[in-house]
Each structure stands twice: as structure tokens, then as C-alpha cells.
Design an enzyme around this catalytic site. Structure first.
Site, PDB file in Angstrom:
ATOM      1  N   HIS A 439       0.822  -1.204   0.000  1.00 30.67           N
ATOM      2  CA  HIS A 439       0.000   0.000   0.000  1.00 30.67           C
ATOM      3  C   HIS A 439       0.858   1.257   0.000  1.00 30.67           C
ATOM      4  O   HIS A 439       2.065   1.226   0.261  1.00 30.67           O
ATOM      5  CB  HIS A 439      -0.975   0.006   1.183  1.00 30.67           C
ATOM      6  N   CYS A 458       2.672  -5.089   6.915  1.00 30.33           N
ATOM      7  CA  CYS A 458       2.391  -4.812   5.511  1.00 30.33           C
ATOM      8  C   CYS A 458       3.569  -4.087   4.865  1.00 30.33           C
ATOM      9  O   CYS A 458       4.496  -3.656   5.555  1.00 30.33           O
ATOM     10  CB  CYS A 458       1.119  -3.982   5.374  1.00 30.33           C
TER      11      CYS A 458
END
Length: 566
Positions: A439, A458
Site C-alpha cells: 500500500h 504490511c
């Protein structure tokens, strides 16, 4: 014997013995293997039991290694397997070297059968390890069964013997990726340095350009040995005063720092000196760990794919077999490690909301909310009770936050799209059990750091919109202009990829870059040491890994390539 009833049609290798029937000693050995008993021949255990049984059963239990050329080829191939970071002793290497020279006519039938079994066992196990690795990435334990499912190694051995292509067949099982071959070449360049003095250079004040320091002659010698100084002749005589940080080092030191993941400031400080002190054996260990991790990957990654190197803090996009994009990334903190796994990117979400994972809600946000009641509003975070379509938004002011705990937290925290959203303006989705994805991030300034372990698992991407544009290039409706318009609207929109693209999230602390420079990085999660311990594990359980030298990025603590969730 019962085993003779299972004999299949004979498919003898080209140079096999012309015996009229099966070798009785071979039959007896295979019967022992079938009974599940540990079998040793000439003092060495037979390890590839199931495949050995199948191989000899398919060949009528006749000896397969009567041709001296095949034996010599295997002995040399096993010797060369050290360049793969594997130990020739695991494949009976020293014993096979002696046996290959023995005249078969002088040996008993039992001895000939035992030698035949050892050669077959060595080939099958080496083939298995070259094909998919010695260590199981899911358990981080060495595997000795040679029971790889992706290839029938019994057939592979039969064909290699028939065609007299023992070495070529083993070579074909190695990873075909250029990165693997370049690591082997780098290992070969470092191997001659083993056994030579490499004593630590003493700590002291940082050395700046123009400084004079008695440690510089030894630093120059190390840099020359590692190939960072390429000037011909003795580096000590290449400059007027080898104790002076002169102009010849102005480019060398920053380049050396960069390929070790350090700030390329040209100052020989504590970290740079630690990298200079890193022993050749430690560098080779890093390469060996990286070679093993390449063996865990498929032979063909695809024409289009994304690959992330956690330890190298980097992402590469390959399209049509060529690099289309490189980007720096941010990965998980050491206590919230980014897992190693492979998947496929299936869709993108522009202007995503962020549903805070439960662990982060309790461990990170709850203490922050109790300290600062206005935190949620400033961050654009809404509070919901319940889940799905039945959830209801709750005014955070009416919640008794101090009463909440890990066992009592009936809320969801959801951050609205916008400039403060933790996921930035786009996320790249490949649903997986670890809740890990790529992301964007509002914290772009963090990409300027050399070591980027700041996330909760992440992967934050420095160039997310460039990556999105490339991935959606096959969908004409997703132009960059349309994407830019959507971002201004701040409404979540999903874009499905025309074809899901493979993504490989890996962990390499050593690799060779496009300029043929070997790159080294810290073992940020202490995963190398445990992998190396298993890579050096012998079939009898002994650990052949020397006592580790604790230096920059190395410690005796454990670690695992096994995936860990956030």
C-alpha cells in the site's frame, strides 16, 4: 522373495551390467529399505529411501553405475555442489571420490551393490536439494527423503544414466534465474579469501576525507581483497601515503557503504568499519542462505510478476520478462515481521478506508486514545459497534475507553480515505491468511532512511501510483488521468486486474546488482542464522555450522522464514 514379484519391465542404462537377473545383494538392501529400517552401506546412511526403491524396482534390481564415466561425472558434480552453498559430505562426496577409482572386478557382489546404492542415493538427494532446496521453508528443517513431488527423480536418474548426462542433468535442476548464477559467481570470487588472516580492525574515531589514520592501510587491503579497489598493483603502493584518506577513496568508500546498505556519506565510522571487518566466511554464509531461498522459488516466475526483498527494502516489477519498475519499500518492525510467501495481486483499491487490525487497536491505538481523547477525530477514524451491514457508528465520547481490554473490545476502528489514511491513496490486494498487502503511505519521508522497518507487517511502497499504472496497463479504462480524478474524489473504488499477477515476498541478505556488485544487508529479522544451522545440518543430526562471529547484522538468536501474521 516377495520383492521379486513386483519387478517391472527392465529399462537398463546404456552402460549397465548385462546380468541375466537381479542383483541379490541389491534386492536384500531394498527389502530392508521397504521395511523402514535404517540402512547403512560402507558406514554411510541411505537417505533417499522411497525413490531408491522405486528406481531399482523399475530397473529390475540391476546395478546401474557400472560405467566409470558416469561415476566420475557424479563425483565431480558433488564436489562442485559446494558452490551452491551445499555440503558435498551430505551426498557421500569424500567416499564416492575413493570408490570411483576402485576396479569393480576386484570387489565382491555385496560391495558392488553397496557402491551402486551410494551413487544412486547421492544423485537423488543432490537432485532433490538443487531442485527445491535442502531446508523446508515451512518448517525450517533439513529434508533427507528426496521425495519431491514436482519431478519423478527415479525417472530423472534413469534418463541421466541412459544418456550419460549425469552432470548436465544435475545442472538443469538448479534455479535458472540469473540472480542464482550471479550469486554462485560471487561466492566463487570470495572463496579464495577463506583461510587468510582477517583480524578485526580496531575501533577508533571516525575517519573523514583528508584524515590520516594508521588503520587505513589495512582498510585499503580489505577493500582490494573484496574488489572495491580495482586499481592494479598493491593498493599500498598505489598512493603516496596509504595512511591518508586521499582522493582515491572519495568514490570507493561511498560505493562500499551503499552496497552494504549504509548511508553513503564517505565517513568511515563504526558501521562502515564493522562492514569492512565482516569476515569472508560470514559473507559466504549470507550468500549460501540466499542461494537456498532461491531454490524455494519456482523455476519460472512468470513473464509478469512483482518481487519484494524484505531484507533489501526493495520492490521490483517485471513486465514481459523485463524490469519495468524499482521502488523502495518499508517493511515490518522486528517484532511485527513481514512474512515470506507467494500469492497473486488480484485487485487494487483507490482511496481505501483502513480497518485497523484488532492487535493494533488494542496494543497501539487504545493507549493513544486514552492519552489523547481528540486523537480519533484528528485522524479521521470512526468507531463502529458490530460488524458487516449491521454495524452502527458510535460517538467515541460516550465510550469508557479505560474499561476496554484485549478481552473486552467490541468495536471496529475505521479510518476514512484522505491524506492521513495509513494506507495512503491505494492498496494492492492479494488475499492471504496473514492480512499482508502492499500500500501507499502518507509517511513518504521514511523512505529516506537506510533501514526501513517501520510497518506492522504490511509493505509500504514509495512509488505506488507508478506501480498501479503499470499493473493496470492492460485495462484501457484505467488511464492515469482517470486514476488522478478518482484520487481527488476521495471515494473508495476497486480496480480488478485483467490478469492476476504473481507476487513473491522474499528475504535475501545478499544479491548481485545490475552492475555486478555483490550487495549485503543486515539480517533484520535474524532469519539467516537459523536457516544456515539447518543448511549445515548433517543427516546424522550433527551441526556443521561453525560458531558464528557476532558482527553487524549477525547474532546467535533464532528466526524463521516461516510466515508470521501481524
Amino acid at each position: 522373495m516377495a520383492i521379486l514379484a513386483t519387478m517391472t519391465v527392465l529399462m537398463l542404462p546404456a552402460h549397465s551390467a548385462t546380468a541375466q537377473g537381479p542383483s541379490e545383494p541389491l534386492v536384500q538392501r531394498i527389502e530392508s529399505l521397504e521395511a523402514g529400517q535404517p540402512v547403512q552401506v560402507l558406514g554411510e546412511p541411505l537417505l533417499a529411501r522411497e525413490v531408491l526403491r522405486r528406481f531399482y524396482e523399475n530397473h529390475g534390481f540391476q546395478e546401474a553405475w557400472s560405467f566409470p564415466g558416469n561415476r566420475r561425472e557424479l563425483v565431480e558434480a558433488i564436489r562442485q555442489i559446494a558452490n551452491d552453498g551445499l555440503n558435498p559430505e551430505d551426498y557421500h562426496g569424500p567416499l564416492l571420490s575413493e570408490l570411483a577409482l576402485r576396479a569393480r572386478d576386484d570387489l565382491s557382489g555385496e560391495m558392488q551393490a553397496d557402491i551402486d546404492l551410494l551413487f544412486s542415493d547421492a544423485f537423488l538427494l543432490a537432485a532433490s536439494h538443487l531442485l527445491e532446496g535442502k531446508v523446508n521453508p515451512q518448517t525450517i528443517h533439513a529434508e533427507w527423503s528426496a521425495s519431491r513431488q514436482s519431478l519423478d527423480l527415479a525417472v530423472t536418474l534413469a534418463e541421466a544414466l541412459r544418456d550419460n548426462t549425469i552432470a548436465a542433468t544435475l545442472d538443469s535442476l538448479r534455479p535458472t534465474h540469473r540472480a542464482y548464477a550471479k550469486l554462485m559467481e560471487a561466492r566463487n570470487r570470495l572463496t579464495p579469501l577463506l583461510g587468510h588472516p582477517w583480524l578485526p580492525i580496531a575501533d577508533g574515531p571516525s575517519i573523514h576525507p583528508g584524515d590520516q589514520d594508521s588503520r587505513l592501510p589495512e582498510i585499503r587491503r580489505r577493500l582490494a581483497a573484496l574488489g572495491d579497489i580495482t586499481a592494479p598493483g598493491d593498493p599500498e603502493t598505489a598512493v603516496a601515503d596509504p595512511t591518508l584518506y586521499s582522493q582515491d577513496l572519495d568514490l570507493v568508500i561511498p560505493s562500499f557503504q551503499a552496497r552494504h546498505g549504509l548511508e553513503p556519506d564517505g565517513i568511515i565510522g563504526k558501521k562502515t568499519l564493522a562492514a569492512v571487518n565482516l569476515m569472508p566466511v560470514e559473507r559466504i554464509r549470507q550468500i549460501d542462505a540466499s542461494l537456498e531461498r532461491w531454490r524455494w522459488l519456482p523455476q519460472f516466475l512468470g513473464e509478469d510478476y512483482v518481487i519484494v526483498n524484505i531484507a533489501g527494502f526493495g520492490l521490483q516489477l517485471v513486465m514481459d520478462g523485463r524490469e519495468a519498475l524499482q521502488s523502495r519499500v518499508i517493511v515490518g518492525r522486528p517484532y511485527r515481521q513481514t512474512p515470506v510467501f507467494s500469492d497473486r495481486i488480484r485487485y487494487l483499491v483507490f482511496n481505501p478506508t483502513w480497518t485497523v487490525p484488532r492487535k493494533l487497536m488494542i496494543e497501539d491505538l487504545l493507549p493513544q486514545i486514552m492519552r489523547d481523547p481528540g486523537y480519533l477525530e484528528r485522524q479521521g477514524i470512526r468507531v463502529y459497534q458490530g460488524w458487516g451491514s449491521d454495524r452502527q457508528e458510535i460517538n467515541p465520547a460516550v465510550i469508557d475507553w479505560p474499561s476496554l481490554s484485549r478481552d473486552n473490545f467490541p468495536y471496529q476502528l475505521v479510518q476514512d480515505p484522505g491524506p492521513l489514511n495509513a494506507l495512503g491513496q491505494v492498496k494492492f490486494m492479494f488475499p492471504n491468511p496473514y492480512a499482508v498487502y502492499l500500500h501507499d503511505t502518507p509517511g513518504q519521508y521514511l523512505f529516506g532512511r537506510q533501514e526501513r522497518t517501520f510497518s506492522s507487517g504490511c509493505i509500504r511502497v514509495e512509488k505506488p501510483m507508478d506501480l498501479a499504472e503499470q499493473l493496470l496497463a492492460g485495462a484501457p479504462e484505467w488511464s492515469r488521468e482517470r486514476i488522478d480524478r478518482l484520487l481527488e474524489e476521495k471515494i473508495p473504488v476497486t480496480a480488478v486486474l485483467p490478469d492476476p499477477i504473481p507476487i513473491y515476498i522474499q528475504y535475501w541478505t545478499a544479491w548481485v546488482d545490475e552492475d555486478q556488485r555483490i550487495q549485503f544487508r543486515d539480517d533484520i529479522y535474524n532469519r539467516d542464522f537459523r536457516l544456515l544451522a539447518q543448511l549445515r545440518q548433517s543427516a546424522t543430526g550433527g551441526n556443521q555450522l561453525p560458531t558464528p562471529v557476532v558482527a553487524r547484522g549477525f547474532s546467535a538468536s533464532g528466526g524463521s522464514d516461516q510466515p508470521k501474521s501481524d
